[in-house]
Write a protein that holds these residues in place. Structure first.
Motif: not given
Length: 86
Positions: A53-61, A72-85
């Protein structure tokens, strides 16, 4: 941390009723890392939670805050490399 990452952490803190230190937040390189920080903070407050449940809520956030698809959001998703944060 850049503005995107600060806003993401603030949204996570508000949604889960937790506090994440700047030091801890700076160690979260992936979505899975952030999930683990959330779970640890909840356990430290003796709040029983379901990791799925935490994961599903976090994905939405993450999707909402960063304007990406939840797919696009998986546990392995890198914030900088994959999402450009910043």
């Amino acid at each position: 941390m850049g503005m995107d990452s600060v806003e993401l952490v603030m949204a996570v803190e508000e949604a889960f009723g937790i506090a994440i230190s700047d030091q801890d937040a700076s160690t979260a390189k992936t979505a899975g890392d952030l999930r683990d920080l959330i779970l640890r903070a909840l356990r430290n407050q003796n709040i029983q939670t379901n990791a799925d449940q935490v994961w599903l809520k976090l994905k939405d956030i993450i999707a909402d805050q960063l304007g990406v698809s939840p797919h696009q959001v998986t546990p392995e998703t890198d914030f900088i490399r994959d999402l450009g944060v910043d």
